[in-house]
Write a protein that holds these residues in place. Structure first.
Motif: not given
Ligand code: AHR
Length: 502
Positions: A28, A30, A32, A74-75, A100, A175, A245, A247, A295, A299, A319, A351-352, A357
């Protein structure tokens, strides 16, 4: 107390779970932090190619043999106007990315990313914004990417330099739409209806595409698993995968409790499978819904630092988790868990991929280097292709506060008939004791041990950096056969790859 755990694994090629979809080893990228700008793209770096992509980073990505990369979020996705990222770079607008709190310069967009993906030999899972946008922007993007020519958006792609359609197969419908943090967060019904209508017309533009609809952002969401039930009821006919997803993080100093967290992923997947099958029965469909775990990772290391970041900068260092040995072993456990559900999980995205991360890190104008988690992911991607078998795992267990009884041994096996190889992936969760593992390979008569790769070390908190690779795989003693049974030692807290010729 014995200073050694004893465990047993019975592997038989008659007990097949499923073919591992190569896309299980997806990743992934993003928009970001430093994933794109200062990560894959750094035009003034000595390693930059003609398009500004770092060749050293591409080399490290290629070594992972990543077959699919999800993009662009992603966000970030939920506020993104994809049209900002096409056409002459100089004319592209800079925008505030509210997800972000950064500034997005739009120097990299769909065309540049597709070019990068080709260079690393990966497919792209392209996501459409269903936060601030909707049906029209989504169907236009499919037309831009996949329609051959003779229409406004396909001709614009050609004008922008890409004659042939990209033929993007996998598309994500938004997402994490269940999350209040998401721009344009919706209820399950609101999202389900929008995803169904957007998906319907996207498939009208290109009937060959596959669609991924948003499930839950993690198993602790208050709306889980009702979210999946409602969203799938609205979209079952249109979509091919439900995305989930998760983490993981180490909140204390209890290694065994941390190592038990793969049980969350295991139960989460099983529950989502049940909901998929419930909706299948409810809507009287013949289609089996598959899962895209797009994802997943560890994290938590960067959380405090990220709270102190200055807003509204281009590519702030967000991140940037630095992973230790424990994290790598947990990543190994998560890979074993995904493989153990290979009959229903067809896509997985670590991710990612770079700086955020990520298994790969870059220094501005400097080195690219690999984190501890790079190794289990690479081993699974290289050696985990073929038929996933269902081994019998016989192991002592411990009591986890959060998950009840958990086995010290986690393991799965993948048989590749084409290359005549059998790989056993195994984790010894015990931080103190070695494990003596007996392997019964009953149907693989005449097997020969080829390799034993171990990731372990004296310090579970050891990390890698641009200067030193403190955590690296090493070769272990090969399993030894005696009267049909193989014996091998798995060090305390270790990720192991046992390869056999069969
Ligand atoms: O991977 C980081 C973030 O984690 C992504 O933007 C989002 O989809 C998730 O909350």
């Amino acid at each position: 107390m014995a200073d050694l755990n004893k465990a047993e694994l019975i592997v038989d090629k008659a007990f097949k779970l499923a073919e591992a979809d190569p896309r299980l080893y997806g990743s992934f990228i993003e928009h970001l932090g430093r994933a794109v700008y200062g990560g894959i793209y750094e035009p003034d770096h000595p390693e930059a190619d003609g398009e500004g992509f770092r060749k050293d980073v591409m080399d490290l990505v290629r070594r992972l043999q990543v077959p699919l990369v999800r993009y662009p979020g992603g966000n970030f996705l939920s506020g993104y106007r994809w049209e900002d990222g096409i056409g002459p770079q100089k004319e592209r607008p800079s925008r505030l990315d509210l997800a972000w709190k950064s500034v997005e310069p739009n120097l990299i967009g769909t065309d540049e990313f597709m070019s990068w993906a080709r260079k690393i030999d990966a497919e792209v899972n392209l996501a459409v914004n269903l936060g601030t946008r909707g049906i029209e922007a989504a169907r236009n993007l499919v037309e831009y990417c996949n329609h051959p020519s003779g229409s406004y958006w396909s001709d614009l792609r050609i004008k922008n330099g890409t004659k042939n359609p990209y033929g993007i197969r996998t598309w994500s419908l938004g997402n994490e739409m269940d999350g209040p943090w998401q721009i344009g967060h919706k209820t399950a019904y609101e999202y389900g209806r929008l995803a169904a209508e957007a998906g319907k017309v996207m498939k009208w533009v290109d009937p060959s595409i596959e669609l991924v609809v948003c499930g839950s952002s993690n198993s602790a969401m208050p709306t889980f698993p009702e979210w999946e039930a409602t969203v799938l009821t609205e979209t079952y006919d249109q979509v091919d995968y439900i995305s989930i997803h998760s983490y993981y993080g180490n909140s204390g100093d209890d290694v065994l409790e941390y190592m038990a967290q793969s049980e969350d992923m295991n139960r989460y997947i099983s529950t989502v499978v049940s909901v998929c099958d419930y909706v299948q029965a409810k809507v009287r469909s013949r289609k089996k819904m598959m899962i895209s775990f797009d994802e997943w990772n560890v994290w938590f290391h960067s959380s405090e630092a990220d709270k102190k970041q200055e807003p509204w900068r281009i590519a702030p260092p967000l991140l940037q988790d630095i992973y230790n040995l424990e994290d790598a072993v947990l990543v190994g456990l998560l890979l074993i868990t995904l493989l153990s559900h290979a009959d229903r999980v067809k896509i997985g995205c670590l991710a990612q991929l770079v700086n955020v991360i990520a298994p790969i890190m870059t220094e501005p104008k400097g080195e690219a280097w690999v984190q501890t988690i790079y190794y289990p992911f690479m081993h699974a991607s290289l050696y985990g292709r073929g038929t996933v078998l269902i081994p019998a795992v016989i192991s002592p267990e411990y009591e986890s506060k959060d998950f009840g009884p958990v086995l010290y041994l986690a393991s799965t096996a993948v048989y590749n008939e084409e290359s005549s190889g059998l790989t056993v992936f195994a984790v010894n969760r015990d931080p103190k004791k070695e494990m003596e593992l007996s392997l019964d390979l009953r149907s693989f008569k005449g097997a020969s041990a080829v390799d034993h790769i171990i990731l372990d070390g004296p310090d579970p908190k050891a990390v890698n950096s641009a200067k030193a690779q403190a955590v690296q795989p090493r070769k272990g003693k090969l399993p030894v056969e005696e009267s049909g049974s193989w014996t091998v030692t798995l060090p305390a807290l270790s990720w192991n790859v046992l390869r056999f010729g069969v």
